[in-house]
Design an enzyme around this catalytic site. Structure first.
Site, PDB file in Angstrom:
ATOM      1  N   CYS A 113       0.809  -1.225   0.000  1.00  0.00           N
ATOM      2  CA  CYS A 113       0.000   0.000   0.000  1.00  0.00           C
ATOM      3  C   CYS A 113       0.847   1.282   0.000  1.00  0.00           C
ATOM      4  O   CYS A 113       0.337   2.349  -0.323  1.00  0.00           O
ATOM      5  CB  CYS A 113      -0.955   0.012   1.182  1.00  0.00           C
ATOM      6  N   HIS A 246      -3.544   7.298   2.045  1.00  0.00           N
ATOM      7  CA  HIS A 246      -3.899   5.963   1.570  1.00  0.00           C
ATOM      8  C   HIS A 246      -5.295   5.637   2.122  1.00  0.00           C
ATOM      9  O   HIS A 246      -5.568   5.837   3.299  1.00  0.00           O
ATOM     10  CB  HIS A 246      -2.870   4.951   2.069  1.00  0.00           C
ATOM     11  N   ASN A 276     -10.118  -0.135  -0.333  1.00  0.00           N
ATOM     12  CA  ASN A 276      -8.661  -0.042  -0.270  1.00  0.00           C
ATOM     13  C   ASN A 276      -8.072  -0.602  -1.567  1.00  0.00           C
ATOM     14  O   ASN A 276      -8.116  -1.815  -1.798  1.00  0.00           O
ATOM     15  CB  ASN A 276      -8.174  -0.844   0.937  1.00  0.00           C
TER      16      ASN A 276
END
Ligand code: ACO
Length: 319
Positions: A113, A246, A276
């Site tokens: 990520c 994020h 996500n």
């Protein structure tokens, strides 16, 4: 001084969406549970024949067009992805070919990520070192392929998508600074631990996660790295015009914003509709806020991310 500056952004989301109500039909969960714990209402899922490089291609074409360049002008392609098309070649090489570009060096970055921040920092260093002039940096993921859709603790969290930026050599900043970190000793908390052996996956290839452990690690590491990048520029959280985090979980984002003294009206949020998307989440959110006119020249942007590895990082940008 040589700096680098983002001169174009683009993004792409697959057409198919999966809502929380869709997931209620396949796993023991509810829309209300998912929204209250994560802020996610729906996510996009790639079609059978869509690969990471295909999502990346759509996003890249839009970013290159927004930059007023042609694909042939790109001399560095970095793709951040956890879901590459193949074991090898790199998805960056596949993307370079699909763009019809033969001038760029091309490689992937794997920092899960945090991949986009790692890739942005790498491209900034290439440009400031004089080795590149126009860099294409892409975060692209088809996480739906490594999700166990019967596991309610993970399948509700993730989505597919791609975001891209063109970073160009500039006489003015640009990227003010970036700070990266890693701690491999925490790698078991979030992983897809399968190995390839004798042409087959040996072990579990789906995402496995200690949700509460990840949550605590994320809240601590994100505020620390954000403070670190701000301090390097003698700035405070309140000097930031937009935080582009994020997009893992609304509660993690709210906690980081609060620690920095930032109101949620200064945070770009896409988690509700994207879920996500790992390395794609920051460039997807950035492109959203650039195209709807929220981000304006001269403003200060803070990007921050944490992901498997563990890896984490932040970048401070003058737009
Ligand atoms: N629907 C309904 N119930 C669920 C679901 C679901 N989808 N998933 C878990 N539960 C249950 C659990 O089984 C547990 O039940 P039990 O009490 O009977 O055992 C209960 O809900 C509570 O589970 P917790 O894990 O304690 O729930 P929590 O409030 O911690 O929320 C979550 C779980 C959303 C995963 C949270 O820990 C989280 O967001 N962690 C961060 C994870 C993350 O963001 N990962 C992304 C990758 S890393 C990154 O990008 C930063």
């Amino acid at each position: 001084m040589i700096y680098s500056k983002i001169i174009g952004t683009g993004s792409y989301l697959p057409a198919k969406t999966v809502t929380n109500y869709d997931l209620e039909k396949t796993v023991d969960t509810t829309h209300d549970w998912i929204v209250s714990r994560t802020g996610i209402s729906e996510r996009h899922v790639a079609a059978e024949n869509e690969m990471s490089s295909d999502l990346a291609l759509h996003a890249s074409i839009r970013a290159i067009e927004a930059a007023g360049l042609k694909a042939a002008d790109i001399d560095l392609v970095i793709v951040a992805t956890t879901t590459p098309d193949h074991i090898f070649p790199s998805t960056a090489c596949v993307l370079q070919d699909k763009l019809g570009n033969k001038n760029a060096i091309a490689f992937d970055v794997q920092a899960v990520c945090s991949g986009f921040i790692y890739a942005l920092n790498t491209a900034d260093l290439y440009i400031r070192d004089g080795q590149a002039k126009n860099a294409l940096i892409v975060g692209t993921e088809v996480l739906s392929r490594i999700l166990n859709w019967d596991d309610r603790t993970t399948c509700v969290l993730f989505g597919d998508g791609a975001g891209a930026v063109v970073l160009q050599r500039s006489d003015t900043p640009g990227i003010l600074s970036a700070k990266l970190h890693a701690d491999g000793s925490q790698r078991c908390m979030l992983s897809a631990p399968g190995q390839i052996r004798d042409g087959k996956i040996d072990g579990e290839a789906f995402i496995k996660m200690d949700g509460q452990g990840v949550f605590k690690f994320a809240v601590k590491s994100l505020s620390e790295v954000a403070e670190e990048v701000l301090a390097a520029n003698n700035m405070k959280g309140t000097d930031i015009d937009w935080m582009i985090p994020h997009q893992a979980n609304i509660r993690i984002i709210e906690s980081t914003a609060k620690k920095l003294g930032l109101g949620m009206d200064k945070v770009v949020l896409t988690v509700a509709t994207h879920g996500n998307t790992s390395a794609a989440s920051i460039p997807l959110a950035l492109d959203t806020a650039v195209r709807d006119g929220r981000i304006k020249p001269g403003q200060h942007l803070l990007m921050e991310a944490v992901g498997g590895g563990f890896t984490w990082g932040a970048a401070l940008i003058r737009w």
